[in-house]
Design an enzyme around this catalytic site. Structure first.
Site, PDB file in Angstrom:
ATOM      1  N   HIS A 167       0.905  -0.902   0.095  1.00 33.07           N
ATOM      2  CA  HIS A 167       0.131  -0.193  -0.257  1.00 33.07           C
ATOM      3  C   HIS A 167       0.641   1.745   0.187  1.00 33.07           C
ATOM      4  CE1 HIS A 167      -3.589  -2.033   2.387  1.00 33.07           C
ATOM      5  NE2 HIS A 167      -3.354  -2.782   0.988  1.00 33.07           N
ATOM      6  N   GLU A 183       1.354   4.088   1.954  1.00 36.58           N
ATOM      7  CA  GLU A 183       1.848   4.172   3.203  1.00 36.58           C
ATOM      8  C   GLU A 183       2.212   3.169   3.723  1.00 36.58           C
ATOM      9  OE1 GLU A 183      -1.920   3.491   2.431  1.00 36.58           O
ATOM     10  OE2 GLU A 183      -3.256   3.927   4.063  1.00 36.58           O
ATOM     11  N   CYS A 230      -5.954   1.768   5.830  1.00 40.03           N
ATOM     12  CA  CYS A 230      -6.918   0.345   5.747  1.00 40.03           C
ATOM     13  C   CYS A 230      -6.672   0.003   7.719  1.00 40.03           C
ATOM     14  CB  CYS A 230      -6.675  -0.546   5.214  1.00 40.03           C
ATOM     15  SG  CYS A 230      -4.301  -0.855   4.878  1.00 40.03           S
ATOM     16  N   CYS A 253      -2.782  -0.275   7.431  1.00 42.43           N
ATOM     17  CA  CYS A 253      -1.717   1.066   7.371  1.00 42.43           C
ATOM     18  C   CYS A 253      -1.587   1.592   8.370  1.00 42.43           C
ATOM     19  CB  CYS A 253      -1.719   1.586   6.133  1.00 42.43           C
ATOM     20  SG  CYS A 253      -1.891   0.835   4.963  1.00 42.43           S
TER      21      CYS A 253
END
Lengths: 147, 147
Positions: free
Chosen positions: B50, B52, B80, B83
């Site tokens: 992801h 992040e 999410c 993260c």
């Protein structure tokens, strides 16, 4: 049958030898270990390098897929929110953990793994048989640190 | 003053060009961007990739520390659980996000970032000014996918 939690404990013992918080993980598919990991936060100076994250990364590489369908992850300690989220994101079917995380009472691991966000729920198993062994590895580590 | 959310949107637009879900992130310290990331899950076939996570990994490398004290992370979408947990684990001081995650009502991001587990609480800012722009990037992407 091979005892996968013993393998996860073996990984935690490697972390211990490297003076890292002793946490280990293995990922199993079709009765075979496909990936292992131990905590490397201090050596790597990377906040992400928990045992579970390392094992998930290796398993994705091995299966050539971000989806780890049908896999189980065995971890010596109940996962933190980051790792719980990673387990859900990777669609791992089952989490088995060796001892409970007692530093908070907010039950986030279970909340994250049973969230409806992904239409995917992870089965959670607390492996009481290994609870004392997994916990003692951690408490001995922190006791020695305080000496 | 530089607008860091515009930079995060720029990262999301790179993801879009690569046919990835358009989410971007930047990490800022002392008024300067020290790391950027965009979602690469499909290309990497790695569940962890992801925006992040990529930015946090780069920032740890840059600061040579797993602690990102005094840093802010700007993300186009509310993170999410994975993260959110990574942001807390890295001791990031402040999260600014562009649009809300509407697929669940369980408020896990806030619960994770305000958990007392780490003796570290992350300040959370919802940047309403960019909400529509960040949200439209995502809704257009999924609309095109369904065509």
């Amino acid at each position: 049958m091979m005892d996968f939690m013993e393998e996860a404990i073996g990984q935690a013992e490697i972390a211990l030898k490297h003076d890292e918080v002793p946490i280990g993980a293995v990922i199993v598919k079709d009765g075979k270990i496909i990936a292992k990991g131990y905590n490397k936060r201090e050596k790597s100076q990377n906040a992400l390098m928990h045992a579970e994250i390392i094992a998930i990364k290796k398993a994705c590489r091995k299966l050539k897929s971000w989806r780890l369908d049908g896999c189980s992850i065995y971890v010596t300690l109940e996962p933190c929110p980051m790792c719980s989220g990673a387990i859900a994101n990777a669609r791992i079917a089952r989490l088995v953990y060796g001892c409970e995380e007692k530093s908070s009472g907010d039950n986030l691991c279970e909340k994250i793994l049973s969230s409806t966000r992904l239409n995917h729920k992870v089965e959670i198993v607390f492996d009481e048989k290994y609870s004392e062994k997994c916990g003692r590895l951690l408490s001995d580590f922190f006791k020695n640190k305080r000496k």
